[in-house]
Design a protein around this motif. Structure first.
Motif, PDB file in Angstrom:
ATOM      1  N   PRO A   1     100.819   5.228  15.666  1.00  0.00           N
ATOM      2  CA  PRO A   1     100.024   5.086  14.210  1.00  0.00           C
ATOM      3  C   PRO A   1      98.921   4.612  14.059  1.00  0.00           C
ATOM      4  CG  PRO A   1     102.529   4.702  13.723  1.00  0.00           C
ATOM      5  CD  PRO A   1     101.935   4.769  15.128  1.00  0.00           C
ATOM      6  N   CYS A   2      97.384   4.752  14.173  1.00  0.00           N
ATOM      7  CA  CYS A   2      96.883   3.932  13.801  1.00  0.00           C
ATOM      8  C   CYS A   2      95.754   4.555  12.258  1.00  0.00           C
ATOM      9  CB  CYS A   2      95.432   4.439  14.842  1.00  0.00           C
ATOM     10  SG  CYS A   2      94.038   3.405  14.833  1.00  0.00           S
ATOM     11  N   ALA A   3      95.816   3.561  11.415  1.00  0.00           N
ATOM     12  CA  ALA A   3      95.718   3.698   9.967  1.00  0.00           C
ATOM     13  C   ALA A   3      93.764   3.903   9.811  1.00  0.00           C
ATOM     14  CB  ALA A   3      96.286   3.255   8.872  1.00  0.00           C
ATOM     15  N   ALA A   4      93.222   3.997   9.512  1.00  0.00           N
ATOM     16  CA  ALA A   4      92.013   3.585   9.013  1.00  0.00           C
ATOM     17  C   ALA A   4      91.782   3.617   7.505  1.00  0.00           C
ATOM     18  CB  ALA A   4      91.086   4.825   9.889  1.00  0.00           C
ATOM     19  N   SER A   5      90.363   2.616   7.437  1.00  0.00           N
ATOM     20  CA  SER A   5      89.939   2.058   6.172  1.00  0.00           C
ATOM     21  C   SER A   5      88.703   1.896   6.206  1.00  0.00           C
ATOM     22  CB  SER A   5      91.067   1.744   5.755  1.00  0.00           C
ATOM     23  OG  SER A   5      90.354  -0.115   6.125  1.00  0.00           O
ATOM     24  N   GLY A   6      87.711   2.296   5.220  1.00  0.00           N
ATOM     25  CA  GLY A   6      86.376   1.465   5.015  1.00  0.00           C
ATOM     26  C   GLY A   6      85.552   2.871   5.060  1.00  0.00           C
ATOM     27  N   ARG A   7      85.963   3.659   5.890  1.00  0.00           N
ATOM     28  CA  ARG A   7      85.213   5.114   5.862  1.00  0.00           C
ATOM     29  C   ARG A   7      86.194   6.580   6.487  1.00  0.00           C
ATOM     30  NH1 ARG A   7      79.558   5.955   8.551  1.00  0.00           N
ATOM     31  NH2 ARG A   7      79.294   7.526   7.572  1.00  0.00           N
TER      32      ARG A   7
ATOM     33  N   SER B   1      99.719   0.528  14.971  1.00  0.00           N
ATOM     34  CA  SER B   1     101.640  -0.157  14.748  1.00  0.00           C
ATOM     35  C   SER B   1     102.022   1.099  15.429  1.00  0.00           C
ATOM     36  CB  SER B   1     102.336   0.216  13.665  1.00  0.00           C
ATOM     37  OG  SER B   1     101.340   1.786  13.199  1.00  0.00           O
ATOM     38  N   GLY B   2     103.826   0.507  15.988  1.00  0.00           N
ATOM     39  CA  GLY B   2     104.584   0.943  16.763  1.00  0.00           C
ATOM     40  C   GLY B   2     104.384   1.302  18.091  1.00  0.00           C
TER      41      GLY B   2
END
Length: 118
Positions: free
Chosen positions: A21-27, A7-8
């Protein structure tokens, strides 16, 4: 496996700043080295910056060295690219990526557009 969402992005005048920013999910993000790449129309995707799993090591493309800073917060599962003194040639889609180690990255976000006007 990890999912990445950037995003951003946006439009900014030359000389201005943006933070991606970069958001991570899953691990958990601490399992991966992280990097940012970018791609301009008609050009190949190019490396921008890398940060090691701990955040202790960073690498930058010569074209952004001194202007961009990559950082990570493993507790928040995020990585960010702070871009200062932006130039029109920085205009591109910026991608967040995760991998085992520099320079190999297996996972990619969808990208966020950055446009720098002169």
């Amino acid at each position: 496996q990890v999912q990445l969402v950037e995003s951003g992005g946006g439009v900014v005048q030359a000389g201005g700043s943006l933070r991606l920013p970069c958001a991570a999910s899953g691990r958990t993000l601490s399992s991966y080295a992280m990097a940012w790449f970018r791609q301009s129309p008609g050009k190949d995707r190019e490396f921008v910056a890398h940060v090691s799993r701990s955040g202790g090591s960073t690498y930058y493309a010569d074209s952004v060295k001194g202007r961009f800073t990559i950082s990570r917060d493993n507790a928040k599962n995020t990585v960010a690219l702070q871009m200062n003194v932006l130039k029109p040639e920085d205009t591109a889609v910026y991608y967040c990526s995760a991998g085992t180690a520099y320079p190999t990255y297996q996972y990619w976000g969808q990208g966020t557009q950055v446009t720098v006007s002169s």
